[in-house]
Design an enzyme around this catalytic site. Sequence first.
Site, short mmCIF file in Angstrom:
data_model
loop_
_atom_site.label_atom_id
_atom_site.label_comp_id
_atom_site.label_asym_id
_atom_site.label_seq_id
_atom_site.Cartn_x
_atom_site.Cartn_y
_atom_site.Cartn_z
N CYS A 27 15.84 4.05 -2.03
CA CYS A 27 16.93 4.93 -2.55
C CYS A 27 18.06 3.88 -2.80
O CYS A 27 18.27 2.55 -2.24
CB CYS A 27 17.41 5.96 -1.47
SG CYS A 27 16.17 7.03 -0.88
N CYS A 31 22.80 7.28 -1.31
CA CYS A 31 22.02 8.54 -1.54
C CYS A 31 22.20 9.27 -0.31
O CYS A 31 22.43 9.06 0.81
CB CYS A 31 20.39 8.16 -1.39
SG CYS A 31 19.33 9.48 -1.41
N CYS A 58 13.75 7.50 -5.37
CA CYS A 58 13.93 9.00 -4.80
C CYS A 58 14.43 9.83 -6.11
O CYS A 58 15.13 9.26 -7.08
CB CYS A 58 15.28 8.56 -3.92
SG CYS A 58 16.19 10.16 -3.80
N CYS A 61 18.63 10.20 -5.85
CA CYS A 61 19.77 9.37 -6.43
C CYS A 61 19.19 8.20 -7.62
O CYS A 61 20.00 7.62 -8.11
CB CYS A 61 20.23 8.43 -5.06
SG CYS A 61 18.78 7.18 -4.89
#
Length: 186
Positions: A27, A31, A58, A61
């Site tokens: 991430c 995030c 992810c 994000c």
Amino acid sequence: MWEATISCNSAYDGLFFYAVKTTGIFCRPSCKSRVPNRENVSFFSNATNAHKAGYRPCKRCRPDLKSIKTFDPLEKVIEDIKQIIEEKYGQKILLDELASMVGVSPYHLNRLFKNRTGNTPRMYLEQIRVSKAKELLLTTNLNSTEISFKVGFQSMSSFYHAFKRRTGLSPSQFQAQYFKDSANED
């Protein structure tokens, strides 16, 4: 880096990425996902290194995109929900099922959808169903009962109430009005 991660500090986006061993996901520091346990986190200077280490990006994000400004994960949720509703409008659709399909809670989905579209998912579903019913009333020989069940209403009364709420007319009044207007044009 850990402090930036737990505070979701967007000032560090692009400077480093963090990955969570237990989920296999990496991430951006900003995030909004749940804060992982510190012992499960690794840091990387770029997304390519995190990817090479076996982590996947992810979906919230989108650290794989160069600019976060080009991706609004909440807009993607809205688009996905609209698509699901438009494809499955003839079936019984529960909010819990919709929410699990896009990975958010029913409460969050309802609130997010209403904030972004002005309608709840249920209102949007009703809008699609009434629109399809209007189309069928004008293009087929199906009666109102057949149409109501074909477009996904569970009862005739819910169909009539929704149709009247959306159009101001009953299905038969709508049909008569359309054909009357069409005859006047000729």
